[in-house]
Design a protein around this motif. Structure first.
Motif, short mmCIF file in Angstrom:
data_model
loop_
_atom_site.label_atom_id
_atom_site.label_comp_id
_atom_site.label_asym_id
_atom_site.label_seq_id
_atom_site.Cartn_x
_atom_site.Cartn_y
_atom_site.Cartn_z
N PRO A 31 -10.14 -6.21 -0.90
CA PRO A 31 -11.08 -7.34 -0.98
C PRO A 31 -12.27 -7.19 -0.05
O PRO A 31 -13.25 -7.92 -0.19
N THR A 32 -12.21 -6.25 0.89
CA THR A 32 -13.29 -6.08 1.85
C THR A 32 -14.21 -4.91 1.49
O THR A 32 -15.43 -5.08 1.41
N CYS A 33 -13.66 -3.72 1.29
CA CYS A 33 -14.50 -2.55 1.03
C CYS A 33 -14.47 -2.11 -0.43
O CYS A 33 -15.26 -1.25 -0.82
N GLY A 34 -13.57 -2.67 -1.24
CA GLY A 34 -13.55 -2.37 -2.66
C GLY A 34 -12.72 -1.18 -3.08
O GLY A 34 -12.50 -0.96 -4.27
N LEU A 35 -12.24 -0.38 -2.14
CA LEU A 35 -11.50 0.83 -2.49
C LEU A 35 -10.18 0.48 -3.18
O LEU A 35 -9.48 -0.45 -2.78
N ILE A 36 -9.83 1.25 -4.22
CA ILE A 36 -8.56 1.06 -4.92
C ILE A 36 -7.45 1.78 -4.17
O ILE A 36 -7.58 2.96 -3.82
N ASN A 37 -6.36 1.05 -3.90
CA ASN A 37 -5.22 1.57 -3.14
C ASN A 37 -3.93 1.37 -3.94
O ASN A 37 -3.82 0.46 -4.77
N ARG A 38 -2.95 2.22 -3.66
CA ARG A 38 -1.63 2.09 -4.26
C ARG A 38 -0.85 0.98 -3.54
O ARG A 38 -0.89 0.86 -2.32
N ILE A 39 -0.17 0.14 -4.31
CA ILE A 39 0.67 -0.93 -3.77
C ILE A 39 2.13 -0.61 -4.08
O ILE A 39 2.48 -0.37 -5.24
N GLN A 40 2.97 -0.61 -3.04
CA GLN A 40 4.39 -0.32 -3.25
C GLN A 40 5.27 -1.45 -2.73
O GLN A 40 5.91 -2.15 -3.49
N ASN A 41 5.28 -1.65 -1.40
CA ASN A 41 6.17 -2.68 -0.84
C ASN A 41 5.42 -3.95 -0.44
O ASN A 41 6.01 -4.87 0.11
N GLY A 42 4.13 -4.01 -0.72
CA GLY A 42 3.37 -5.23 -0.44
C GLY A 42 2.92 -5.39 1.00
O GLY A 42 2.39 -6.43 1.37
N LYS A 43 3.12 -4.37 1.84
CA LYS A 43 2.71 -4.47 3.24
C LYS A 43 1.68 -3.40 3.60
O LYS A 43 1.47 -3.10 4.77
N GLU A 44 1.03 -2.84 2.58
CA GLU A 44 0.07 -1.76 2.84
C GLU A 44 -1.24 -2.32 3.37
O GLU A 44 -1.56 -3.50 3.22
N ARG A 45 -1.99 -1.41 3.98
CA ARG A 45 -3.35 -1.69 4.39
C ARG A 45 -4.27 -0.69 3.72
O ARG A 45 -3.87 0.42 3.39
N CYS A 46 -5.52 -1.08 3.54
CA CYS A 46 -6.50 -0.21 2.91
C CYS A 46 -6.67 1.05 3.74
O CYS A 46 -6.81 0.98 4.97
N VAL A 47 -6.68 2.21 3.08
CA VAL A 47 -6.80 3.47 3.80
C VAL A 47 -8.19 3.65 4.38
O VAL A 47 -8.38 4.48 5.28
N ARG A 48 -9.17 2.88 3.91
CA ARG A 48 -10.52 3.04 4.42
C ARG A 48 -10.88 2.01 5.48
O ARG A 48 -11.40 2.36 6.55
N CYS A 49 -10.61 0.73 5.24
CA CYS A 49 -11.04 -0.30 6.19
C CYS A 49 -9.88 -0.98 6.91
O CYS A 49 -10.10 -1.80 7.81
#
Length: 447
Positions: A244-262
Motif C-alpha cells: 500500500p505504500t510503494c506499490g511493489l507486488i509481494n508474495r503472501i504466505q502466513n500474513g505476517k510479511e513485510r514489503c521487501v522494498r519499503c
C-alpha cells in the motif's frame, strides 16, 4: 526505448524515469480492486489507471525530485513567515486583540481544551512542517544520487501523514470566522494570514508533486515480482498483494510479511476491516450526539452570554444574511459527517451483495467519503480562531464549549473508519470477468 531529451546537467534521478532504467514489465496490484496490471511507459504529465476500477496507479511528473524539493522549500519559507508575524487583529469600541498563528491552538489550553489544542497545532503546523522537511531530506539525497540516512523509513511515513495535514481546511475556517465577526468589529489581516494562504497552496502543490513510483524506484530499485504473477486477474487469487505504500507486488504466505522494498506491513486484506469500521462508526455516532446537543462555543456581548450549538450557529448566520457561510458550515458540520456515517455503514451492509456492475459506483462512493471527511474540521478551526481572537472581557468574548471536543472526535473517528475499510472487499464477492487489456490505462493528468 527512447530517452527523454533533457538538459545535460539535469540530475540523473530526474533524467530517466523507471521505464527507461529497466527492461522488464513492472506490475502493480490496484489498492482498491486488487487487479494486477502492467504499468505502461509514461511521459511527463501522464498517469496510469487501473483498467478495472479506474484508480490512479501512477502519476508521472517532469523533474519530480527538483519540483518537489523546490515546492517544499518554498512552503517552509511561507510557514516560517506565517508563524513569525501577526495573523489577524480585531477592535471594537476602542478595545482590541491581536493574535499570531500559534495562539489559535495555545489559547484553547487556558479553557481546558488541551486535546483540541493539540489537534489544531498538529494539523496546521507540526505535521505539515514534518512532511515538508521529510520531502526536502529525501529529494536532496536523490538529487545527489546518494540517499540520506533513514530515507526508506521517512519515505514510508509520507503517505501516512498526508490525510492529517489540514492547512487548506484551516484557511476556510479562518475565512468563515472573519465573516462571522466582520459585522461586529473591525478586522485587520496581518502578514501571517497571507503567508499562511500561500503556504496552504504550496503545501497542496507539494503533495501533488510527489511521484511515489519514481521516488521508490530511485531509492530502492524494484525487485522482481513473485515468479508466475499474472496480469488480468486479482492478486489475492495468486497469493500475492500490492504494497500500500510503494506499490511493489509481494508474495503472501502466513500474513505476517513485510514489503521487501519499503518494509511496510502487508495484508491480503486489512485484518478485521468490517469489524473495525463498524466499531469506529458506532463510536462516531455516539460522539455526534453531544456534538450537537451541547454548545460548541459561548459568545459574551455586553455582559450577556449566549451559548451556540452547531445548528444554532447556522441559523444565526442565516438570520444575519450570511447564506454562503451558513451553507459552508451546514455542509461541513452536518451534511458531511452524517453522509459519511451513512455511506460507510451502507457500504459495510451491502458488501456481500456487491457485483461487478455496482462495484464501480460503490468504489466511487468510497473515494468520495475518504476525500470529504477532513473538511468537517472547519467548525473546530472556526472555534479555535474565534476563541483566540475575540477576547475583550465582558464587552465581547468567545469561549469554547464541550461540543468542540466531541465534534473533533467525530471527524477523527470517521476518517479512521474510512481508512480501516478495505475497498477491495467490494470486488471480492463475485468472480471477476477477464479483461482483454492487461496493462494499466495510460491517460493525461488532469489539470
Amino acid at each position: 526505448m527512447k530517452r527523454p531529451s533533457l538538459p545535460v546537467n539535469t540530475p540523473q534521478v530526474d533524467c530517466f524515469p523507471p521505464e527507461t532504467r529497466t527492461q522488464r514489465r513492472r506490475l502493480r496490484a490496484c489498492h482498491e480492486c486488487d487487479w494486477v496490471s502492467a504499468l505502461p511507459p509514461l511521459n511527463s504529465g501522464e498517469k496510469a489507471t487501473c483498467p478495472r476500477c479506474s484508480h490512479v496507479l501512477v502519476k508521472r511528473h517532469r523533474y519530480p525530485a527538483q519540483r518537489s524539493m523546490a515546492l517544499a522549500l518554498a512552503s517552509l519559507v511561507a510557514l516560517i513567515v506565517a508563524v513569525s508575524f501577526p495573523f489577524v487583529s480585531f477592535s471594537v469600541s476602542g478595545v482590541g486583540n491581536r493574535i499570531d498563528l500559534s495562539q489559535t491552538a495555545t489559547t484553547l489550553i487556558a479553557f481546558h481544551q488541551p486535546v483540541v489544542a493539540i489537534a489544531v497545532m498538529m494539523t496546521i503546523i507540526v505535521l505539515p512542517a514534518v512532511y515538508l522537511v521529510s520531502v526536502v531530506w529525501l529529494q536532496f539525497g536523490l538529487l545527489q544520487s546518494r540517499p540520506m540516512p533513514f530515507s526508506r523509513d521517512i519515505a514510508r511515513s509520507l503517505a501516512h501523514l498526508n490525510p492529517w495535514m489540514m492547512a487548506d481546511v484551516f484557511i476556510i475556517g479562518a475565512l468563515v470566522s472573519l465573516i462571522k465577526v466582520a459585522g461586529m468589529a473591525q478586522i485587520e489581516l496581518g502578514i501571517s494570514f497571507w503567508a499562511f494562504c500561500l503556504f496552504a497552496i504550496l503545501l497542496l502543490m507539494t503533495v501533488q508533486s510527489i511521484d511515489a513510483d519514481w521516488m521508490w524506484f530511485s531509492l530502492e530499485g524494484e525487485p522482481l515480482a513473485p515468479e508466475g504473477t499474472l496480469t488480468g486477474t486479482t492478486a489475492a487469487s495468486q497469493h500475492v498483494t500490492g504494497c500500500p505504500t510503494c506499490g511493489l507486488i509481494n508474495r503472501i504466505q502466513n500474513g505476517k510479511e513485510r514489503c521487501v522494498r519499503c518494509h511496510e506491513k502487508l495484508h491480503k486484506r486489512l485484518p478485521h476491516s468490517l469489524q473495525r469500521t463498524w466499531a469506529l462508526l458506532f463510536a462516531a455516532s455516539i460522539m455526534y450526539i453531544p456534538a450537537n446537543l451541547y454548545p460548541i462555543m459561548t459568545t459574551t456581548s455586553l455582559g450577556s452570554s449566549t451559548p451556540s450549538t452547531i445548528v444554532g450557529g447556522v441559523v444565526q448566520l442565516i438570520q444575519m444574511g450570511s447564506w454562503p457561510v451558513a451553507a459552508v458550515i451546514f455542509i461541513a458540520s452536518v451534511i458531511v459527517p452524517v453522509g459519511k456515517l451513512v455511506a460507510l455503514a451502507w457500504l459495510c451492509l451491502m458488501i456481500k451483495r456487491s457485483n461487478e456492475l455496482n462495484a464501480q459506483s460503490r468504489t466511487r462512493l468510497y473515494r468520495l467519503t475518504e476525500f470529504i471527511g477532513r473538511w468537517s474540521m472547519v467548525d473546530v478551526f472556526v472555534v479555535a480562531i474565534l476563541v483566540a481572537l475575540i477576547r475583550a472581557g465582558s464587552l465581547m468574548s468567545i469561549t469554547p464549549g464541550p461540543a468542540a471536543l466531541a465534534f473533533g472526535a467525530v471527524v477523527v473517528l470517521t476518517m479512521l473508519a474510512a481508512m480501516t475499510f478495505d475497498p477491495r472487499l467490494i470486488w471480492d464477492t463475485h468472480t471477476p470477468r477477464p479483461l482483454r487489456r492487461k496493462a494499466a490505462t495510460k491517460e493525461p493528468v488532469d489539470g
